[in-house]
Design a protein around this motif. Structure first.
Motif, PDB file in Angstrom:
ATOM      1  N   ALA A 253      -7.669 -11.264   6.348  1.00 30.14           N
ATOM      2  CA  ALA A 253      -6.897 -12.375   6.915  1.00 30.14           C
ATOM      3  C   ALA A 253      -5.482 -12.387   6.352  1.00 30.14           C
ATOM      4  O   ALA A 253      -4.526 -12.679   7.069  1.00 30.14           O
ATOM      5  CB  ALA A 253      -7.592 -13.699   6.638  1.00 30.14           C
TER       6      ALA A 253
ATOM      7  N   ASP B  70      -3.195 -10.179   8.312  1.00 26.46           N
ATOM      8  CA  ASP B  70      -3.176 -10.414   9.756  1.00 26.46           C
ATOM      9  C   ASP B  70      -3.951  -9.355  10.539  1.00 26.46           C
ATOM     10  O   ASP B  70      -3.580  -8.974  11.634  1.00 26.46           O
ATOM     11  CB  ASP B  70      -1.737 -10.517  10.281  1.00 26.46           C
ATOM     12  CG  ASP B  70      -1.013 -11.733   9.752  1.00 26.46           C
ATOM     13  OD1 ASP B  70      -1.684 -12.758   9.548  1.00 26.46           O
ATOM     14  OD2 ASP B  70       0.205 -11.656   9.526  1.00 26.46           O
TER      15      ASP B  70
ATOM     16  N   LEU C   3      -7.314  -9.793  11.121  1.00 26.89           N
ATOM     17  CA  LEU C   3      -8.312 -10.553  11.869  1.00 26.89           C
ATOM     18  C   LEU C   3      -7.647 -11.526  12.828  1.00 26.89           C
ATOM     19  O   LEU C   3      -6.694 -12.212  12.466  1.00 26.89           O
ATOM     20  CB  LEU C   3      -9.166 -11.377  10.906  1.00 26.89           C
ATOM     21  CG  LEU C   3     -10.192 -10.650  10.070  1.00 26.89           C
ATOM     22  CD1 LEU C   3     -10.752 -11.579   9.014  1.00 26.89           C
ATOM     23  CD2 LEU C   3     -11.301 -10.134  10.937  1.00 26.89           C
TER      24      LEU C   3
ATOM     25  N   LEU D 131      -7.851 -15.093  14.827  1.00 26.80           N
ATOM     26  CA  LEU D 131      -8.427 -16.376  14.436  1.00 26.80           C
ATOM     27  C   LEU D 131      -9.853 -16.548  14.970  1.00 26.80           C
ATOM     28  O   LEU D 131     -10.742 -16.941  14.218  1.00 26.80           O
ATOM     29  CB  LEU D 131      -7.524 -17.529  14.875  1.00 26.80           C
ATOM     30  CG  LEU D 131      -7.925 -18.908  14.373  1.00 26.80           C
ATOM     31  CD1 LEU D 131      -8.049 -18.921  12.852  1.00 26.80           C
ATOM     32  CD2 LEU D 131      -6.937 -19.950  14.834  1.00 26.80           C
TER      33      LEU D 131
ATOM     34  N   LEU E 274     -12.192 -14.395  12.823  1.00 27.98           N
ATOM     35  CA  LEU E 274     -12.307 -14.979  11.491  1.00 27.98           C
ATOM     36  C   LEU E 274     -13.268 -16.164  11.513  1.00 27.98           C
ATOM     37  O   LEU E 274     -14.162 -16.268  10.683  1.00 27.98           O
ATOM     38  CB  LEU E 274     -10.933 -15.410  10.981  1.00 27.98           C
ATOM     39  CG  LEU E 274     -10.874 -16.075   9.617  1.00 27.98           C
ATOM     40  CD1 LEU E 274     -11.358 -15.131   8.538  1.00 27.98           C
ATOM     41  CD2 LEU E 274      -9.460 -16.539   9.315  1.00 27.98           C
TER      42      LEU E 274
END
Length: 144
Positions: free
Chosen positions: A124, A127, A129, A131, A134
């Motif tokens: 995460a 960047d 993943l 949203l 995640l």
């Protein structure tokens, strides 16, 4: 030209904490406390054979009235682990996390020696993943 997908080695935490399979739960808990980590990789002759998390200690040991000073990690660790290699792309790590509903993956070399660990936070933070992905992994029920 599309951007290159980062490799696991670009995002992983190096020097994972590990203990041999015959080390005790007490040793693992102290290592987690002292190092500020929530997992310890379990090894036999330096090769990965399992992982124990702080949650494992609570659910599989404390709640079952096991004696932390004598119970070996091999009795409570998760042994059916998905792993990645340092040269795998991060998409492979994300896919395995989603499929296995896990938040951490050990990173091993060709001989299955631990060389790192990659977590949801590592991915995460880079960047890697999306949203929705995640959230999907985070909300998955624990695999205990």
């Amino acid at each position: 030209m599309s951007p290159e997908v980062p490799r696991v080695s670009d995002v992983m935490t190096t020097r994972p904490r590990s203990l041999p399979r015959d080390a005790t739960l007490h040793e693992a808990a102290r290592l987690m406390r002292d190092e500020g980590v929530g997992d310890v990789l379990v090894t036999v002759d330096g090769r990965l054979c399992g992982m124990v998390t702080d949650r494992d200690i609570v659910v599989r040991a404390v709640a079952e009235d096991r004696d932390a000073r004598i119970t070996p990690l091999g009795e409570i660790c998760s042994a059916d682990l998905a792993t990645v290699r340092p040269d795998d792309d991060t998409g492979t790590a994300v896919r395995l996390m989603r499929e296995r509903a896990v938040r951490r993956l050990p990173v091993v070399d060709e001989a299955r020696r631990p060389v790192g660990i990659v977590s949801l936070g590592d991915l995460a933070g880079r960047d890697v993943l999306s949203l929705p992905t995640l959230e999907e992994i985070w909300k998955a029920p624990p695999s205990v």
